[in-house]
Design a protein around this motif. Structure first.
Motif, short mmCIF file in Angstrom:
data_model
loop_
_atom_site.label_atom_id
_atom_site.label_comp_id
_atom_site.label_asym_id
_atom_site.label_seq_id
_atom_site.Cartn_x
_atom_site.Cartn_y
_atom_site.Cartn_z
N VAL A 183 -18.49 -0.20 14.97
CA VAL A 183 -17.90 -1.11 15.94
C VAL A 183 -16.45 -0.72 16.13
N VAL A 184 -15.90 -1.01 17.31
CA VAL A 184 -14.47 -0.85 17.54
C VAL A 184 -13.87 -2.25 17.60
N VAL A 185 -12.86 -2.47 16.77
CA VAL A 185 -12.24 -3.79 16.64
C VAL A 185 -10.84 -3.75 17.22
N ALA A 186 -10.53 -4.72 18.07
CA ALA A 186 -9.16 -4.92 18.55
C ALA A 186 -8.43 -5.74 17.50
N MET A 187 -7.47 -5.11 16.82
CA MET A 187 -6.77 -5.76 15.70
C MET A 187 -6.00 -6.98 16.18
N GLU A 188 -6.14 -8.08 15.42
CA GLU A 188 -5.36 -9.30 15.67
C GLU A 188 -4.38 -9.58 14.55
N ALA A 189 -4.66 -9.05 13.36
CA ALA A 189 -3.77 -9.24 12.22
C ALA A 189 -4.11 -8.20 11.16
N THR A 190 -3.07 -7.61 10.58
CA THR A 190 -3.24 -6.68 9.47
C THR A 190 -2.08 -6.92 8.50
N GLY A 191 -2.28 -6.61 7.24
CA GLY A 191 -1.30 -7.03 6.25
C GLY A 191 -0.43 -5.92 5.72
N VAL A 192 0.69 -6.33 5.11
CA VAL A 192 1.54 -5.42 4.35
C VAL A 192 1.34 -5.79 2.88
N SER A 193 0.70 -4.91 2.14
CA SER A 193 0.38 -5.19 0.74
C SER A 193 1.15 -4.25 -0.18
N PHE A 194 0.98 -4.46 -1.48
CA PHE A 194 1.63 -3.60 -2.45
C PHE A 194 1.14 -2.15 -2.31
N ALA A 195 -0.09 -1.98 -1.86
CA ALA A 195 -0.63 -0.63 -1.70
C ALA A 195 0.20 0.20 -0.74
N GLU A 196 0.58 -0.38 0.39
CA GLU A 196 1.40 0.38 1.35
C GLU A 196 2.78 0.70 0.78
N GLN A 197 3.31 -0.23 -0.02
CA GLN A 197 4.60 0.03 -0.64
C GLN A 197 4.51 1.23 -1.59
N GLN A 198 3.39 1.34 -2.30
CA GLN A 198 3.18 2.49 -3.17
C GLN A 198 2.90 3.76 -2.37
N MET A 199 2.12 3.62 -1.31
CA MET A 199 1.74 4.80 -0.54
C MET A 199 2.93 5.50 0.09
N ARG A 200 3.90 4.72 0.58
CA ARG A 200 5.04 5.38 1.22
C ARG A 200 5.90 6.12 0.20
N ARG A 201 5.73 5.81 -1.07
CA ARG A 201 6.40 6.54 -2.14
C ARG A 201 5.54 7.67 -2.70
N GLY A 202 4.31 7.79 -2.15
CA GLY A 202 3.38 8.80 -2.65
C GLY A 202 2.83 8.46 -4.02
N ARG A 203 2.77 7.17 -4.37
CA ARG A 203 2.44 6.77 -5.73
C ARG A 203 1.19 5.89 -5.82
N TYR A 204 0.45 5.76 -4.75
CA TYR A 204 -0.82 5.03 -4.85
C TYR A 204 -1.86 6.00 -5.37
N TYR A 205 -2.61 5.60 -6.39
CA TYR A 205 -3.33 6.58 -7.20
C TYR A 205 -4.42 7.36 -6.46
N ASP A 206 -4.97 6.84 -5.36
CA ASP A 206 -5.98 7.64 -4.65
C ASP A 206 -5.73 7.63 -3.14
N GLN A 207 -4.45 7.67 -2.75
CA GLN A 207 -4.14 7.68 -1.32
C GLN A 207 -4.49 9.04 -0.71
N PRO A 208 -4.76 9.07 0.60
CA PRO A 208 -5.06 10.34 1.25
C PRO A 208 -3.80 11.18 1.41
N PRO A 209 -3.95 12.46 1.75
CA PRO A 209 -2.77 13.29 2.00
C PRO A 209 -2.04 12.82 3.26
N PHE A 210 -0.72 12.97 3.25
CA PHE A 210 0.07 12.67 4.45
C PHE A 210 -0.26 13.69 5.54
N PRO A 211 -0.13 13.31 6.81
CA PRO A 211 0.15 11.98 7.35
C PRO A 211 -1.13 11.16 7.49
N PHE A 212 -0.99 9.83 7.48
CA PHE A 212 -2.14 8.97 7.70
C PHE A 212 -1.65 7.61 8.20
#
Length: 348
Positions: A40-69
């Motif tokens: 399905v294709v979903v038109a986003m109405e709300a998405t969150g800022v969680s601790f995971a994104e804070q870790q990902m921008r530091r490259g420190r989330y343990y199983d994040q994909p390679p940049f860019p994403f």
């Protein structure tokens, strides 16, 4: 054959190009994706800022994909299009999904089996606060710690996104709740029936022991680091420690996997001890790789329970701020500031 509700000209997405400050986030524009078979294709109405994104921008989330994403751990939105093999009854439905990445976009293609309908009367922003935070809280409380009425639990970060839902679900289950938070949140916690402790006071274990001399039946710890030892020692016989993060190491350099591996090692050792206490490192994605059908069924069941609790007022959405997607950098700065209670939500 895909079915579309409407024609939309453009998709906007936020891209994390590498280890950058929030202002280094990029915006890309392109066509709205077409759903593949089973999507399905979903038109986003709300998405969150969680601790995971804070870790990902530091490259420190343990199983994040390679940049860019495109970051974005979860989202709520309306089904705009369905692919081959997907019922057209989903068109126009408001749904939620755990995504791990990809949620910070105006339109997202998702596997139809991974979306969960949001009940009527629950707004997209309120629902968003209860997706990853709610499913995490629910499963830790009921599937791991199995908290029962009359027990006493300790919730670290009781004012945070996961912590605030944990507190409410534990109270609804009839538990006594001790919650750590900065002093500015204590009045609000007391009003809920929580006994607050200032986590900066330096004597948290002593304060907990004074309130629960025999220990607590469960500790929910998102901090990690060396403080996890104190959490373990506060358990009553037969108690359960659930660790679900490593906030204490957020700003550290080096491998993002090491804090998790260290926690897992401690959990393994503790569970080998013959004292009746248990420890878990909670991962909301556990089981997806080898038991996808069971994982999806459990996720659907538990998230539906969370949404029902939200619909009935057993839990209240804690929205720290609603910020447009175009101001994602501002939203991330706010989420990382430690000054807010609840969840920072991005909206179109």
């Amino acid at each position: 054959m895909e079915v579309m509700m409407t024609n939309t000209v453009e998709r906007v997405e936020v891209v994390l190009p590498g280890k950058v400050e929030p202002e280094g986030l990029q915006f890309h524009r392109g066509p709205v994706p077409a759903p593949a078979a089973g999507q399905v294709v979903v038109a986003m109405e709300a998405t969150g800022v969680s601790f995971a994104e804070q870790q990902m921008r530091r490259g420190r989330y343990y199983d994040q994909p390679p940049f860019p994403f495109v970051p974005g751990y979860d989202l709520v939105g309306t089904v705009l299009a369905v692919g081959e093999g997907v019922s057209t009854a989903l068109l126009g439905k408001r749904v939620a999904a755990l995504t791990k990445t990809g949620g910070w976009a105006s339109h997202v293609a998702l596997t139809a089996a991974d979306v969960v309908e949001v009940p009527d009367g629950v707004s997209p922003v309120d629902a968003e606060t209860a997706v990853v935070n709610g499913i995490t809280a629910w499963q830790m409380l009921h599937r791991k710690a199995r908290v029962r009425a009359g027990q006493t639990v300790l919730v670290h970060g009781a004012n945070g996104g996961v912590g605030s839902i944990l507190v409410q679900l534990a109270l609804a289950a009839g538990a006594q709740v001790i919650g750590t938070a900065s002093t500015r949140h204590h009045d609000a916690l007391r009003a809920q029936g929580v006994t607050p402790i200032d986590y900066r006071s330096g004597n948290v274990p002593a304060r907990v022991r004074a309130l629960a001399p025999g220990g607590v039946e469960a500790v929910f710890d998102h901090v990690g680091g060396d403080g996890i030892l104190a959490s373990w020692r506060l358990l009553a016989p037969g108690g359960t420690l659930v660790s679900y993060g490593s906030a204490a190491t957020r700003d550290d350099e080096g491998s993002g996997s090491w804090p998790v591996l260290k926690l897992l090692g401690r959990v393994w050792v503790w569970n080998a001890l013959p004292n009746g206490r248990r420890a878990y490192f909670f991962n909301v994605w556990a089981g997806r790789a080898y038991a996808k059908g069971r994982f999806r069924a459990r996720l659907r069941s538990d998230l539906t329970q969370v949404f029902t609790a939200l619909q009935h007022g057993d839990i209240t959405a804690k929205v720290a701020a609603e910020i447009p997607l175009a101001r994602a950098a501002e939203a991330m700065r706010l989420a990382e500031s430690g000054t807010v209670a609840g969840k920072v939500v991005l909206v179109p």
